[in-house]
Scaffold this motif. Structure first.
Motif, PDB file in Angstrom:
ATOM      1  N   LYS A 195       0.826  -1.207   0.000  1.00  0.00           N
ATOM      2  CA  LYS A 195       0.000   0.000   0.000  1.00  0.00           C
ATOM      3  C   LYS A 195       0.858   1.253   0.000  1.00  0.00           C
ATOM      4  CE  LYS A 195      -3.720   2.287   2.545  1.00  0.00           C
ATOM      5  NZ  LYS A 195      -4.611   2.231   3.721  1.00  0.00           N
ATOM      6  N   LEU A 196       1.910   1.232   0.852  1.00  0.00           N
ATOM      7  CA  LEU A 196       2.800   2.398   0.907  1.00  0.00           C
ATOM      8  C   LEU A 196       3.550   2.605  -0.411  1.00  0.00           C
ATOM      9  CD1 LEU A 196       4.246   1.980   4.518  1.00  0.00           C
ATOM     10  CD2 LEU A 196       2.573   3.662   3.745  1.00  0.00           C
ATOM     11  N   GLN A 197       3.932   1.468  -1.046  1.00  0.00           N
ATOM     12  CA  GLN A 197       4.631   1.591  -2.325  1.00  0.00           C
ATOM     13  C   GLN A 197       3.730   2.235  -3.385  1.00  0.00           C
ATOM     14  OE1 GLN A 197       7.712   1.073  -3.094  1.00  0.00           O
ATOM     15  NE2 GLN A 197       8.411   0.156  -1.155  1.00  0.00           N
ATOM     16  N   ARG A 198       2.447   1.801  -3.354  1.00  0.00           N
ATOM     17  CA  ARG A 198       1.518   2.387  -4.323  1.00  0.00           C
ATOM     18  C   ARG A 198       1.317   3.894  -4.072  1.00  0.00           C
ATOM     19  NH1 ARG A 198      -1.239  -2.519  -3.348  1.00  0.00           N
ATOM     20  NH2 ARG A 198      -2.628  -1.424  -1.873  1.00  0.00           N
ATOM     21  N   GLU A 199       1.203   4.264  -2.784  1.00  0.00           N
ATOM     22  CA  GLU A 199       1.025   5.686  -2.461  1.00  0.00           C
ATOM     23  C   GLU A 199       2.267   6.489  -2.847  1.00  0.00           C
ATOM     24  OE1 GLU A 199       0.017   5.959   1.609  1.00  0.00           O
ATOM     25  OE2 GLU A 199      -2.011   5.151   1.352  1.00  0.00           O
ATOM     26  N   LEU A 200       3.473   5.900  -2.635  1.00  0.00           N
ATOM     27  CA  LEU A 200       4.715   6.579  -3.007  1.00  0.00           C
ATOM     28  C   LEU A 200       4.786   6.788  -4.522  1.00  0.00           C
ATOM     29  CD1 LEU A 200       7.469   7.730  -2.251  1.00  0.00           C
ATOM     30  CD2 LEU A 200       8.395   5.406  -2.315  1.00  0.00           C
ATOM     31  N   GLU A 201       4.386   5.748  -5.250  1.00  0.00           N
ATOM     32  CA  GLU A 201       4.397   5.866  -6.703  1.00  0.00           C
ATOM     33  C   GLU A 201       3.420   6.926  -7.180  1.00  0.00           C
ATOM     34  OE1 GLU A 201       5.824   5.109 -10.441  1.00  0.00           O
ATOM     35  OE2 GLU A 201       6.543   4.357  -8.473  1.00  0.00           O
ATOM     36  N   GLN A 202       2.279   6.974  -6.502  1.00  0.00           N
ATOM     37  CA  GLN A 202       1.288   7.986  -6.861  1.00  0.00           C
ATOM     38  C   GLN A 202       1.821   9.394  -6.603  1.00  0.00           C
ATOM     39  OE1 GLN A 202      -1.621   7.433  -8.367  1.00  0.00           O
ATOM     40  NE2 GLN A 202      -2.019   9.645  -8.491  1.00  0.00           N
ATOM     41  N   LEU A 203       2.525   9.569  -5.461  1.00  0.00           N
ATOM     42  CA  LEU A 203       3.108  10.865  -5.153  1.00  0.00           C
ATOM     43  C   LEU A 203       4.170  11.275  -6.190  1.00  0.00           C
ATOM     44  CD1 LEU A 203       3.445  10.659  -1.276  1.00  0.00           C
ATOM     45  CD2 LEU A 203       1.874  12.104  -2.572  1.00  0.00           C
ATOM     46  N   ARG A 204       4.949  10.283  -6.635  1.00  0.00           N
ATOM     47  CA  ARG A 204       5.976  10.579  -7.634  1.00  0.00           C
ATOM     48  C   ARG A 204       5.340  11.053  -8.953  1.00  0.00           C
ATOM     49  NH1 ARG A 204      10.072   5.426  -6.764  1.00  0.00           N
ATOM     50  NH2 ARG A 204      11.031   6.194  -4.806  1.00  0.00           N
ATOM     51  N   ARG A 205       4.270  10.334  -9.334  1.00  0.00           N
ATOM     52  CA  ARG A 205       3.608  10.754 -10.574  1.00  0.00           C
ATOM     53  C   ARG A 205       3.001  12.161 -10.451  1.00  0.00           C
ATOM     54  NH1 ARG A 205       1.908   5.184 -10.724  1.00  0.00           N
ATOM     55  NH2 ARG A 205      -0.044   5.811  -9.691  1.00  0.00           N
ATOM     56  N   ASP A 206       2.420  12.403  -9.272  1.00  0.00           N
ATOM     57  CA  ASP A 206       1.837  13.729  -9.054  1.00  0.00           C
ATOM     58  C   ASP A 206       2.919  14.812  -9.088  1.00  0.00           C
ATOM     59  OD1 ASP A 206      -0.599  12.517  -8.885  1.00  0.00           O
ATOM     60  OD2 ASP A 206      -0.672  12.538  -6.678  1.00  0.00           O
ATOM     61  N   SER A 207       4.105  14.478  -8.532  1.00  0.00           N
ATOM     62  CA  SER A 207       5.177  15.473  -8.484  1.00  0.00           C
ATOM     63  C   SER A 207       5.716  15.780  -9.877  1.00  0.00           C
ATOM     64  CB  SER A 207       6.302  14.980  -7.575  1.00  0.00           C
ATOM     65  OG  SER A 207       6.892  13.815  -8.112  1.00  0.00           O
ATOM     66  N   LYS A 208       5.755  14.749 -10.724  1.00  0.00           N
ATOM     67  CA  LYS A 208       6.231  14.977 -12.075  1.00  0.00           C
ATOM     68  C   LYS A 208       5.265  15.867 -12.847  1.00  0.00           C
ATOM     69  CE  LYS A 208       8.929  10.760 -12.564  1.00  0.00           C
ATOM     70  NZ  LYS A 208       9.081   9.482 -13.284  1.00  0.00           N
ATOM     71  N   ARG A 209       3.939  15.630 -12.625  1.00  0.00           N
ATOM     72  CA  ARG A 209       2.970  16.449 -13.330  1.00  0.00           C
ATOM     73  C   ARG A 209       3.011  17.905 -12.858  1.00  0.00           C
ATOM     74  NH1 ARG A 209      -0.331  11.707 -13.069  1.00  0.00           N
ATOM     75  NH2 ARG A 209      -1.210  12.457 -11.092  1.00  0.00           N
ATOM     76  N   SER A 210       3.294  18.068 -11.573  1.00  0.00           N
ATOM     77  CA  SER A 210       3.326  19.446 -11.037  1.00  0.00           C
ATOM     78  C   SER A 210       4.707  20.076 -11.176  1.00  0.00           C
ATOM     79  CB  SER A 210       2.915  19.441  -9.555  1.00  0.00           C
ATOM     80  OG  SER A 210       3.810  18.658  -8.811  1.00  0.00           O
ATOM     81  N   GLN A 211       5.688  19.226 -11.702  1.00  0.00           N
ATOM     82  CA  GLN A 211       7.061  19.684 -11.907  1.00  0.00           C
ATOM     83  C   GLN A 211       7.650  20.273 -10.621  1.00  0.00           C
ATOM     84  OE1 GLN A 211       7.102  22.431 -15.177  1.00  0.00           O
ATOM     85  NE2 GLN A 211       6.675  20.843 -16.711  1.00  0.00           N
ATOM     86  N   SER A 212       7.295  19.610  -9.606  1.00  0.00           N
ATOM     87  CA  SER A 212       7.901  20.016  -8.327  1.00  0.00           C
ATOM     88  C   SER A 212       8.419  18.784  -7.629  1.00  0.00           C
ATOM     89  CB  SER A 212       6.868  20.726  -7.439  1.00  0.00           C
ATOM     90  OG  SER A 212       5.801  19.880  -7.139  1.00  0.00           O
TER      91      SER A 212
END
Length: 236
Positions: A195-212
């Motif tokens: 579950k934590l790995q999935r949430e981490l991956e989701q955060l990474r994708r969100d960060s790439k989209r926000s370029q932050s």
């Protein structure tokens, strides 16, 4: 049983449970079937071997008399367990009121004109009765459980297994319960990690989209959680 007219004799075979160095007795029953007094006499081919009581007497009309035949203790057993000894029972009609003291040998003399009835008896050796088997306390290994009686009188059943054989069974049950518990905890840890790995991956994708970039605090937090999970999985 004999078919004599005066006395009925039972048994016709004297059966002795043969045992070395032991006196053995057998009973004869003489039944007077007539309305007269009957005098009797018992003879044997081996008088030194047997004791007959009474060997002479009177049987009252329509009555029964017991004669006890005792074989003396024998020092040796016959090889074939066969006995050639024989008995002869003589009976004669007597006058009314006669007693055992009045019976004489002349009363059984055919030469004197007396009508003497004779019955021949055989001797048979039989096996002595076997003593009952002793009952052992407790149950031997390999035997079925037995019922015992406790001090308060109530019946209880105990197993053939001893206490040192029962203890490993209890320890095995505890070990199985512990393994089951650890397996469940391991599965929960794996699910939490996924579950934590999935949430981490989701955060990474969100960060790439926000370029932050991901804040340092989140990186440290997930790293610490990963170390804890790794420790838990190693301990299981």
């Amino acid at each position: 049983m004999s078919n004599s007219e005066l006395l009925t004799v039972e048994p016709l075979d004297l059966q002795f449970p043969f045992e070395l160095r032991k006196q053995i007795s057998c009973s004869l029953y003489l039944t007077n079937k007539t309305d007269n007094h009957v005098a009797f006499k018992v003879k044997t081919t081996n008088p030194k071997k047997y004791c007959v009581r009474p060997n002479t007497g009177v049987v009252l009309p329509r009555s029964t008399c017991e004669v006890l035949v005792t074989m003396q203790a024998q020092k040796e057993a016959p090889s074939d367990m066969q006995c050639k000894d024989k008995f002869l029972l003589q009976g004669v009609t007597a006058s009314p009121g006669i007693t055992a003291k009045d019976v004489t040998p002349e009363m059984f003399s055919k030469e004197a004109g007396y009508l003497v009835e004779e019955t021949k008896l055989r001797v048979t050796y039989v096996a002595p009765p076997q003593p009952p088997s002793p009952v052992h306390e407790g149950s031997e290994e390999g035997s079925s459980p037995r019922a015992s009686v406790s001090d308060n009188g109530q019946a209880s059943e105990f197993s053939r297994f001893s206490a040192d054989k029962v203890e490993p069974q209890e320890g095995t049950s505890e070990a199985r319960a512990l393994i089951t518990k650890l397996t469940e905890e391991k599965q929960s840890a794996i699910q939490l990690n996924n579950k934590l790995q999935r949430e981490l991956e989701q955060l990474r994708r969100d960060s790439k989209r926000s370029q932050s970039g991901i804040p340092l605090m989140y990186v440290l937090l997930f790293g610490l959680i990963g170390l804890i999970l790794g420790y838990i999985m190693k301990s299981t």
